[in-house]
Design a protein around this motif. Structure first.
Motif, PDB file in Angstrom:
ATOM      1  N   ARG A  54       0.829  -1.201   0.000  1.00 30.87           N
ATOM      2  CA  ARG A  54       0.000   0.000   0.000  1.00 30.87           C
ATOM      3  C   ARG A  54       0.869   1.259   0.000  1.00 30.87           C
ATOM      4  N   ARG A  57       2.297   1.648  -3.413  1.00 31.51           N
ATOM      5  CA  ARG A  57       1.274   2.127  -4.347  1.00 31.51           C
ATOM      6  C   ARG A  57       1.012   3.613  -4.140  1.00 31.51           C
ATOM      7  N   GLU A  60       3.799   5.452  -5.837  1.00 34.02           N
ATOM      8  CA  GLU A  60       3.652   5.424  -7.295  1.00 34.02           C
ATOM      9  C   GLU A  60       2.563   6.381  -7.757  1.00 34.02           C
ATOM     10  N   SER A  61       1.457   6.467  -7.003  1.00 35.41           N
ATOM     11  CA  SER A  61       0.380   7.385  -7.350  1.00 35.41           C
ATOM     12  C   SER A  61       0.856   8.826  -7.261  1.00 35.41           C
ATOM     13  N   ALA A 168      -5.463  -2.329 -11.468  1.00 42.10           N
ATOM     14  CA  ALA A 168      -4.482  -2.936 -10.564  1.00 42.10           C
ATOM     15  C   ALA A 168      -5.183  -3.840  -9.567  1.00 42.10           C
TER      16      ALA A 168
END
Length: 296
Positions: A54, A57, A60-61, A168
């Motif tokens: 998490r 992620r 990356e966002s 995803a």
């Protein structure tokens, strides 16, 4: 971990805050000398790979949204000791939630002009995220940061830790509701499929909170919140803000619609309609809106 050096580069200083899964430290980048913020997965939950996934992620966002008003990410990864981390810009100021509470403690609320000015970069960042298939899922005043004037001013949209990326693999267990109760869209309360319109609802609730001085529904329990969000009549703003155009109540009705297909389809349509309504107000703030904003 204060005093330790992460990945041979980031020397951790004081702890700035912590949540259920992560801890944020002030740190020094020993290569550049810059002061940064470092978010780590807490040791107590590090054994569960979901939390590390998490955090990565989220990084990356945020990296994908570089150039918008989201908090800037400088680096992320896992060091030789297995510590998963994310290095971000260090923000000085206060959350939008704190900002609103300070105003309300003096019996005041944001003007239409101040609200539009502060939240316009957030609306643009959410629109960009949605065009990239990223749904924030936890839009709320506490995740919007007001940067102090001594640090350059502006706002940042933070905490993409619950973000859903279209296509995803999901990271939220079936039946688990992600987000903050006052801002959760009805379809998420019902554990139904959702899309970017869940963020449209949440952002509409943030606008309501900023103008009304309280969230759309103020109830005592999660059960009552579920019932209010999914079945109750939508609240009205006009009795609380008579200087606004009466059209504001229809805007709230649509922004917070129970059914996603009856809601504004995009952040941009919600936001442009709100600007138009604010231009039609009868206060000095409305005059400033008309002078400062332009509709497409």
């Amino acid at each position: 971990m204060e005093g330790e050096t992460l990945d041979g580069r980031y020397q951790l200083g004081e702890e700035l805050g912590r949540g259920g899964h992560g801890v944020v430290y002030r740190a020094t980048d020993n290569q550049t000398g810059a002061t940064v913020a470092v978010k780590l997965v807490r040791h107590a939950v590090k054994s569960d790979p979901q939390y590390a996934a998490r955090l990565l992620r989220e990084a990356e966002s945020l990296k994908a949204l570089w150039g918008t008003s989201v908090v800037q990410v400088h680096a992320y990864g896992e060091d030789e000791n297995g510590t998963v981390y994310m290095v971000m810009e260090l923000l000085e100021g206060e959350s939008f939630e704190q900002h609103l509470r300070e105003l309300e403690s003096f019996g005041d609320r944001l003007s239409a002009y101040a609200m539009l000015t502060m939240l316009d970069p957030v609306a643009r960042a959410l629109h960009t995220a949605h065009t990239m298939g990223i749904i924030h899922r936890d839009v709320k005043p506490a995740n919007i940061f007001v940067v102090g004037p001594e640090a350059g001013g502006g706002v940042r949209l933070m905490d993409f830790g619950l973000a859903k990326i279209i296509g995803a693999e999901g990271l939220t267990a079936a039946g688990m509701i992600a987000g903050s109760p006052s801002y959760i869209a009805p379809e998420m309360w019902r554990s139904e499929p959702f899309d970017h319109r869940a963020d449209v609802y949440a952002f509409g609730a943030v606008v309501f909170r900023a103008l009304a001085g309280h969230p759309p529904f103020t109830v005592a329990s999660h059960v009552d919140m579920f019932l209010a969000a999914t079945t109750a009549p939508r609240p009205k703003l006009s009795p609380l803000r008579p200087e606004l155009s009466p059209e504001i109540d229809a805007w709230v009705e649509r922004a917070l619609a129970v059914r996603p297909e009856e809601r504004y389809p995009y952040i941009t349509t919600l936001w442009n309609e709100l600007i138009r309504i604010m231009m039609n107000g009868s206060s000095p703030s409305a005059e400033r809106v008309r002078a400062a904003f332009r509709l497409p």
